[in-house]
Design a protein around this motif. Sequence first.
Motif, PDB file in Angstrom:
ATOM      1  N   UNK A 180       7.100  -5.474  -4.363  1.00 18.92           N
ATOM      2  CA  UNK A 180       6.102  -6.101  -5.236  1.00 18.92           C
ATOM      3  C   UNK A 180       4.723  -6.103  -4.575  1.00 18.92           C
ATOM      4  N   UNK A 181       3.696  -6.249  -5.394  1.00 18.05           N
ATOM      5  CA  UNK A 181       2.329  -6.273  -4.878  1.00 18.05           C
ATOM      6  C   UNK A 181       2.091  -7.491  -3.987  1.00 18.05           C
ATOM      7  N   UNK A 182       2.652  -8.652  -4.364  1.00 23.56           N
ATOM      8  CA  UNK A 182       2.492  -9.847  -3.539  1.00 23.56           C
ATOM      9  C   UNK A 182       3.122  -9.671  -2.163  1.00 23.56           C
ATOM     10  N   UNK A 183       4.306  -9.057  -2.095  1.00 22.03           N
ATOM     11  CA  UNK A 183       4.947  -8.814  -0.801  1.00 22.03           C
ATOM     12  C   UNK A 183       4.098  -7.869   0.040  1.00 22.03           C
ATOM     13  N   UNK A 184       3.562  -6.826  -0.578  1.00 21.96           N
ATOM     14  CA  UNK A 184       2.721  -5.874   0.149  1.00 21.96           C
ATOM     15  C   UNK A 184       1.474  -6.562   0.707  1.00 21.96           C
ATOM     16  N   UNK A 185       0.806  -7.395  -0.107  1.00 20.98           N
ATOM     17  CA  UNK A 185      -0.380  -8.112   0.361  1.00 20.98           C
ATOM     18  C   UNK A 185      -0.038  -9.087   1.496  1.00 20.98           C
ATOM     19  N   UNK A 186       1.111  -9.724   1.403  1.00 18.67           N
ATOM     20  CA  UNK A 186       1.523 -10.660   2.448  1.00 18.67           C
ATOM     21  C   UNK A 186       1.823  -9.930   3.750  1.00 18.67           C
ATOM     22  N   UNK A 187       2.515  -8.796   3.679  1.00 19.18           N
ATOM     23  CA  UNK A 187       2.780  -8.008   4.891  1.00 19.18           C
ATOM     24  C   UNK A 187       1.469  -7.533   5.514  1.00 19.18           C
ATOM     25  N   UNK A 188       0.532  -7.120   4.692  1.00 15.66           N
ATOM     26  CA  UNK A 188      -0.771  -6.670   5.173  1.00 15.66           C
ATOM     27  C   UNK A 188      -1.503  -7.818   5.875  1.00 15.66           C
ATOM     28  N   UNK A 189      -1.482  -9.006   5.275  1.00 18.01           N
ATOM     29  CA  UNK A 189      -2.095 -10.178   5.882  1.00 18.01           C
ATOM     30  C   UNK A 189      -1.455 -10.472   7.242  1.00 18.01           C
ATOM     31  N   UNK A 190      -0.122 -10.455   7.302  1.00 17.25           N
ATOM     32  CA  UNK A 190       0.584 -10.752   8.548  1.00 17.25           C
ATOM     33  C   UNK A 190       0.234  -9.739   9.633  1.00 17.25           C
TER      34      UNK A 190
END
Length: 99
Positions: free
Chosen positions: A19-29
């Motif tokens: 999902x897009x939210x998971x991708x953004x969260x991984x990028x943030x981390x």
Amino acid sequence: MVALLEVHDQFISFLEDNSEDAHLAWKFAEVKTCPEWRGGYLAIDGSTIELFTKPGYYGEVFFDRKSNYSLGCQVMFIMPHNLLIVYYSLGHLGSVHDA
């Protein structure tokens, strides 16, 4: 608590890995956190919710260190880019904690 349970399935859900939210969260981390946290995207925090009065059943287990009756709450959420709640736990003090 009843209000939360009524909308639980609408708002509380785990993400699909693609999902897009998971991708953004991984990028943030990857950009904002220490190397040990990379590859993950969830965070957990706990707090207490003060109760109006002593519960009728097993009331003493809800008595906290600040001399209040409270409910322990632990929330698992996606890293700070949106704080979407994916899981929560409620219970008497000591039944949910960060340790």
